[in-house]
Design an enzyme around this catalytic site. Structure first.
Site: not given
Ligand code: BGC
Length: 458
Positions: A75, A137, A191
């Site tokens: 996004r 994320s 995220d």
């Molecule tokens: C990642 C995190 C992320 C989470 C949610 C995990 O697999 O290692 O950094 O915050 O997924 O998206």
């Protein structure tokens, strides 16, 4: 005569997927230990990554771009923060990454994103210098708000040439190569941090952020003095810490299906909690259970239906459709099985599959609740204060009764203080949160946008 799963198998599965109150308490204790170890820089399953940002004042202002990258949906947002407490303006567009873009080459991935940002700006006639806040994320090791190296991919992403590299640099380079001038990445965040910031912008009691979606993770607000491992320069009293809680692995009630799932995953030995809790894996766990029972002749007449035959076909969305059926005889679940080509579906099989779904998601909700409870009780053991936890993700928002079961778990653990743990839904906040972080990073002057004088009419 056709065998069906008898009471003995059901009891056995309940034992395998059950999580007692005592086990949850042990998990919480172990979680506290891992948090402390991570903050001290000692080896453990929680990385406790400093995010170099504290919660916002709510008065951040300026015009920013935000990029939210984490699922296959990317996004891009244009955000105007008025800075006077009135509502921000958001304009958003999204596009789907292909399997190839997330699984082959980092260059391909960042190139596609840069082109999309270019198109977003071009279509709206936006130009000039635009600061961008970047939500990424995955686990990133940051030494400042504007840089961070990818520690490891999760959630099935495997694009080469990104692990160990600064993702801000990769994005800036791609923006240059794709001819998107003027956009400058000023901040980087996970995220969970973006989600926390988005809610904390409105509610000062918000001190944790959680994603329960394809992956899972928690961040929270910690006293900077508690972060005893070496960090980059940072002068504020509190800092958000990205725990990478999906990797928690102490005192988890893992069973043989968890071991099987891990063995076939892209990241063997990592993300133990994520593999029990998040949307990438709940369907797969059910598939492994069904394949096992079917192999023993206890489901589907011993003939494994296509949808359960290979990894990745039976997803968490399928599992949630089965569980959404509350009819006593699981008639709707049976109809779903028939939609998936299992004809004629047997009533026992659909009921049993629904039981399996309830066990797997019930365990996930209890573990997810314990992880959040542990996060908050590290610094407030008696729950003396209210804690608002910003939560996003498809499992939390879409899986039947997931949130209710988490709240029931809080009730079981903390009784009349359970309502001090407040799960606040924060849908799609991580992009907006990135814009707030960008604003907090460059001060209140905001970004200057040329190309229009009035607010553009999107
Ligand atoms: C990642 C995190 C992320 C989470 C949610 C995990 O697999 O290692 O950094 O915050 O997924 O998206």
């Amino acid at each position: 005569m056709r065998k069906t799963a008898g009471e003995a198998e059901r009891i056995q599965l309940r034992r395998l997927f059950g999580v007692s109150g005592a086990r949850l308490r042990a998990m919480i204790g172990a979680f506290h230990g891992e948090m402390r170890r991570g903050l001290a820089g000692e080896p453990g399953s929680l990385q406790m990554l400093p995010a170099y940002v504290d919660i916002p004042t709510g008065l951040e202002r300026g015009t920013f771009l935000a990029l939210d990258l984490g699922g296959t949906n990317v996004r891009v947002l244009w955000v105007e923060l008025p800075g006077d407490g009135s509502s921000p303006t958001l304009v958003e567009d999204q596009f789907q990454l292909s399997r190839e873009q997330i699984a082959s080459e980092g260059k391909l991935l960042f190139g596609a994103i840069a082109r999309f940002i270019g198109r977003f700006l071009g279509e709206r006639n936006l130009s000039g210098r635009l600061p961008l806040g970047f939500t990424f994320s995955f686990a990133i090791r940051q030494r400042s708000i504007a840089r961070g190296e990818l520690i490891a991919w999760t959630k099935g992403w495997t694009a080469e040439g990104v692990v160990g590299r600064d993702v801000v640099e990769l994005l800036n380079a791609a923006l240059g190569e794709e001819g998107v001038p003027g956009v400058r990445v000023v901040s980087l965040n996970n995220d969970t941090t973006g989600t926390l910031m988005a809610l904390a912008f409105l509610d000062a009691d918000c001190d944790a952020g959680c994603i329960l979606g394809t992956g899972t993770n928690i961040c929270y607000r910690e006293r900077t003095a508690e972060i005893r491992k070496p960090t980059g320069p940072y002068d504020r009293e509190f800092m958000v810490v990205n725990m990478e809680s999906g990797n928690f692995n102490a005192s988890l009630p893992r069973n043989r299906y968890d071991v099987l799932l891990d063995g076939a995953s892209e990241n063997l030995g990592s993300q133990a909690e994520e593999k029990m809790v998040s949307g990438k894996y709940l369907g797969e766990l059910a598939r492994l259970v069904v394949a096992d029972l079917c192999g023993r002749g206890l489901m589907f007449g011993g003939r494994l239906p296509e949808i359960f035959a290979a990894r990745g076909k039976f997803g968490s969305e399928h599992l949630s459709e089965i569980e959404a059926d509350e009819t006593p005889a699981a008639d709707e679940a049976r109809a779903r099985l028939e939609d998936w080509g299992i004809r004629p579906a047997d009533g026992d099989d659909s009921r049993f599959l629904r039981d399996i779904a309830r066990l797997i998601s019930g365990r996930a909700a209890r573990i997810a609740a314990a992880a959040l409870a542990a996060t908050v009780t590290k610094n407030d053991p008696a729950l003396d204060r209210p804690h608002v936890i910003a939560v996003d993700g498809s499992v939390f928002h879409k899986y039947p009764r997931f949130r209710a079961r988490m709240e029931e778990t809080f009730g079981e653990l903390y009784r009349d203080r359970a309502d001090r743990l407040w799960l606040a839904s924060m849908q799609d906040g991580s992009g907006f949160g990135a814009a707030i972080i960008a604003a907090a990073t460059i001060g209140s002057s905001g970004g200057a946008v040329s190309g229009f004088r009035e607010k553009p009419d999107f």
